[in-house]
Design a protein around this motif. Structure first.
Motif, mmCIF file in Angstrom:
data_model
loop_
_atom_site.group_PDB
_atom_site.id
_atom_site.type_symbol
_atom_site.label_atom_id
_atom_site.label_comp_id
_atom_site.label_asym_id
_atom_site.label_seq_id
_atom_site.Cartn_x
_atom_site.Cartn_y
_atom_site.Cartn_z
ATOM 1 N N ILE A 1 29.003 -8.678 8.864
ATOM 2 C CA ILE A 1 27.492 -8.578 8.139
ATOM 3 C C ILE A 1 27.689 -8.840 6.452
ATOM 4 O O ILE A 1 26.636 -9.453 6.547
ATOM 5 C CB ILE A 1 26.914 -6.835 8.093
ATOM 6 N N MET A 2 28.165 -7.486 5.835
ATOM 7 C CA MET A 2 28.335 -7.763 4.573
ATOM 8 C C MET A 2 28.720 -9.369 4.437
ATOM 9 O O MET A 2 28.285 -9.995 3.147
ATOM 10 C CB MET A 2 28.183 -6.804 3.571
ATOM 11 N N GLU A 3 29.366 -9.658 4.618
ATOM 12 C CA GLU A 3 30.384 -10.771 4.310
ATOM 13 C C GLU A 3 29.470 -12.039 4.171
ATOM 14 O O GLU A 3 29.668 -12.720 3.961
ATOM 15 C CB GLU A 3 31.684 -10.812 5.038
ATOM 16 N N ASN A 4 28.782 -11.974 5.616
ATOM 17 C CA ASN A 4 28.071 -13.158 5.713
ATOM 18 C C ASN A 4 26.759 -12.628 5.079
ATOM 19 O O ASN A 4 26.315 -14.132 4.821
ATOM 20 C CB ASN A 4 27.391 -12.789 7.291
ATOM 21 N N ASN B 1 0.755 -1.355 -0.013
ATOM 22 C CA ASN B 1 -0.010 -0.484 0.075
ATOM 23 C C ASN B 1 0.396 1.216 0.375
ATOM 24 O O ASN B 1 1.965 1.019 -0.126
ATOM 25 C CB ASN B 1 -0.966 -0.272 1.077
ATOM 26 N N GLU B 2 -0.061 2.402 -0.186
ATOM 27 C CA GLU B 2 1.104 3.772 -0.136
ATOM 28 C C GLU B 2 2.201 3.635 0.481
ATOM 29 O O GLU B 2 3.249 4.524 1.247
ATOM 30 C CB GLU B 2 0.284 4.810 -0.532
ATOM 31 N N ALA B 3 1.691 3.560 2.235
ATOM 32 C CA ALA B 3 2.615 3.733 3.345
ATOM 33 C C ALA B 3 3.640 2.688 3.321
ATOM 34 O O ALA B 3 4.527 3.481 4.014
ATOM 35 C CB ALA B 3 1.199 3.218 4.735
ATOM 36 N N GLN B 4 3.328 1.341 2.782
ATOM 37 C CA GLN B 4 4.401 0.660 3.662
ATOM 38 C C GLN B 4 5.336 1.206 1.976
ATOM 39 O O GLN B 4 6.503 0.575 1.942
ATOM 40 C CB GLN B 4 4.009 -1.030 2.533
ATOM 41 N N LYS B 5 5.040 1.511 1.066
ATOM 42 C CA LYS B 5 5.857 2.314 -0.904
ATOM 43 C C LYS B 5 6.443 3.504 0.234
ATOM 44 O O LYS B 5 7.755 3.461 0.109
ATOM 45 C CB LYS B 5 5.357 2.503 -1.611
ATOM 46 N N GLU B 6 6.394 3.804 1.175
ATOM 47 C CA GLU B 6 6.759 4.968 1.399
ATOM 48 C C GLU B 6 7.894 4.956 2.862
ATOM 49 O O GLU B 6 9.290 5.345 2.867
ATOM 50 C CB GLU B 6 5.356 5.864 1.903
ATOM 51 N N SER B 7 7.165 3.741 3.690
ATOM 52 C CA SER B 7 8.436 3.222 4.099
ATOM 53 C C SER B 7 9.419 3.201 3.384
ATOM 54 O O SER B 7 10.316 3.024 4.304
ATOM 55 C CB SER B 7 7.294 1.726 5.284
ATOM 56 N N LEU B 8 9.292 1.832 3.230
ATOM 57 C CA LEU B 8 10.256 1.002 1.455
ATOM 58 C C LEU B 8 10.792 2.188 1.584
ATOM 59 O O LEU B 8 12.489 2.007 1.388
ATOM 60 C CB LEU B 8 9.531 0.610 0.657
ATOM 61 N N TYR B 9 10.425 3.368 0.529
ATOM 62 C CA TYR B 9 11.658 4.646 -0.271
ATOM 63 C C TYR B 9 12.419 4.988 1.008
ATOM 64 O O TYR B 9 14.199 4.944 0.973
ATOM 65 C CB TYR B 9 10.672 5.922 -0.359
ATOM 66 N N ASN B 10 11.778 5.084 2.638
ATOM 67 C CA ASN B 10 12.383 6.068 3.249
ATOM 68 C C ASN B 10 13.579 4.384 3.760
ATOM 69 O O ASN B 10 15.028 5.278 4.538
ATOM 70 C CB ASN B 10 11.944 6.147 4.762
ATOM 71 N N ASP B 11 13.446 2.790 3.745
ATOM 72 C CA ASP B 11 14.586 2.854 4.442
ATOM 73 C C ASP B 11 15.942 3.052 3.099
ATOM 74 O O ASP B 11 16.881 2.537 3.128
ATOM 75 C CB ASP B 11 13.284 1.253 4.292
ATOM 76 N N LEU B 12 15.288 3.193 1.934
ATOM 77 C CA LEU B 12 16.376 3.255 0.448
ATOM 78 C C LEU B 12 17.140 4.325 1.535
ATOM 79 O O LEU B 12 18.113 4.022 0.820
ATOM 80 C CB LEU B 12 15.529 2.949 -0.266
ATOM 81 N N LEU B 13 16.795 4.838 1.517
ATOM 82 C CA LEU B 13 17.143 6.710 2.159
ATOM 83 C C LEU B 13 18.574 5.816 2.813
ATOM 84 O O LEU B 13 19.327 6.298 2.926
ATOM 85 C CB LEU B 13 17.080 7.774 2.829
ATOM 86 N N SER B 14 18.217 4.621 3.510
ATOM 87 C CA SER B 14 18.920 5.040 4.822
ATOM 88 C C SER B 14 20.554 3.500 4.109
ATOM 89 O O SER B 14 20.911 3.242 4.860
ATOM 90 C CB SER B 14 18.569 3.741 6.199
ATOM 91 N N LEU B 15 19.960 3.377 3.186
ATOM 92 C CA LEU B 15 21.427 2.305 2.283
ATOM 93 C C LEU B 15 22.492 2.676 2.949
ATOM 94 O O LEU B 15 22.834 3.910 2.375
ATOM 95 C CB LEU B 15 20.749 2.314 0.538
ATOM 96 N N HIS B 16 23.589 1.584 3.167
ATOM 97 C CA HIS B 16 25.432 2.595 2.515
ATOM 98 C C HIS B 16 25.501 2.128 3.146
ATOM 99 O O HIS B 16 25.360 0.468 2.389
ATOM 100 C CB HIS B 16 25.275 3.531 4.386
ATOM 101 N N TYR B 17 27.093 2.150 2.352
ATOM 102 C CA TYR B 17 28.610 1.320 2.141
ATOM 103 C C TYR B 17 29.000 1.235 3.239
ATOM 104 O O TYR B 17 28.717 1.357 5.251
ATOM 105 C CB TYR B 17 29.359 1.661 1.022
ATOM 106 N N PRO B 18 29.076 0.131 4.608
ATOM 107 C CA PRO B 18 29.792 -0.747 5.458
ATOM 108 C C PRO B 18 30.834 -0.254 5.237
ATOM 109 O O PRO B 18 31.985 0.304 4.608
ATOM 110 C CB PRO B 18 29.994 -1.962 4.913
ATOM 111 N N HIS B 19 31.139 0.811 6.637
ATOM 112 C CA HIS B 19 32.179 1.984 7.551
ATOM 113 C C HIS B 19 33.098 0.360 8.417
ATOM 114 O O HIS B 19 34.122 1.184 8.193
ATOM 115 C CB HIS B 19 31.851 3.274 7.401
ATOM 116 N N THR B 20 31.466 0.036 9.405
ATOM 117 C CA THR B 20 32.673 -0.519 10.099
ATOM 118 C C THR B 20 33.113 -1.807 10.393
ATOM 119 O O THR B 20 32.457 -2.597 9.047
ATOM 120 C CB THR B 20 31.504 0.295 11.972
ATOM 121 N N ASP B 21 34.029 -2.184 10.942
ATOM 122 C CA ASP B 21 34.004 -3.315 10.670
ATOM 123 C C ASP B 21 32.939 -4.654 11.130
ATOM 124 O O ASP B 21 32.901 -5.652 10.554
ATOM 125 C CB ASP B 21 35.457 -4.438 11.717
ATOM 126 N N GLU B 22 32.109 -3.854 12.597
ATOM 127 C CA GLU B 22 30.547 -5.094 12.183
ATOM 128 C C GLU B 22 29.814 -4.656 10.952
ATOM 129 O O GLU B 22 29.417 -5.829 10.517
ATOM 130 C CB GLU B 22 29.982 -4.212 13.718
#
Length: 165
Positions: free
Chosen positions: A112-115, A87-108
């Motif tokens: 996570i990415m390797e696993n 629904n529209e609310a889920q699409k907006e929530s998904l968009y907001n999650d996409l905004l938090s995509l990032h390249y891994p900076h910390t060892d942790e």
């Protein structure tokens, strides 16, 4: 022939010898035209690494590369090849999650990415926009969403478990 396909010049990418252009009639920069002297070449945008303190951020990237500026730009979502009725609310929530995509900076985050590359119970998530389909991997056990396209892998933790069930 590529010189006739040059659209708007991209001023965010500055170089003394190289000029970058969008394709004529396109609003995104998924495919670019590069002009260096008299040589004109076509390139696909594959570098999703965002430097700290850069004027380019994930919102800019989503908007300019993938033509997603809000949840309304998400036309459909499929999970493991099956349509997901977002629904529209889920699409907006998904968009907001996409905004938090990032390249891994910390060892942790790097761990996570390797696993994620050895996890076998992941789900394929495809997000269709007007211009293209974005493919992700979801690890249901911890709600990690991984975007692996081009040179860099990006990831985030989904704020909602809407794809789990």
């Amino acid at each position: 022939m590529l010189r006739f396909k040059k659209g708007e010049k991209i001023t965010e990418f500055r170089d003394e010898d190289i000029e970058w252009y969008k394709l004529k009639g396109s609003d995104n920069i998924k495919t670019l035209i590069r002009k260096k002297g008299k040589v004109v070449e076509k390139f696909d945008f594959t570098n999703y690494f965002i430097e700290d303190n850069s004027s380019i951020n994930m919102q800019w990237l989503l908007n300019n590369v993938f033509s997603i500026s809000s949840g309304k730009d998400i036309l459909s979502v499929t999970v493991d090849g099956r349509s997901f009725n977002a629904n529209e609310a889920q699409k907006e929530s998904l968009y907001n999650d996409l905004l938090s995509l990032h390249y891994p900076h910390t060892d942790e985050e790097k761990t996570i990415m390797e696993n994620m590359s050895v996890i076998s119970n992941f789900r394929e998530i495809n997000i269709e926009t007007e211009d293209q389909t974005l493919s992700f991997l979801l690890c249901p056990s911890n709600n990690y969403l991984k975007f692996d396209s081009g040179v860099y892998s990006l990831f985030t933790i989904l704020s909602n478990d809407y794809f789990i069930n």
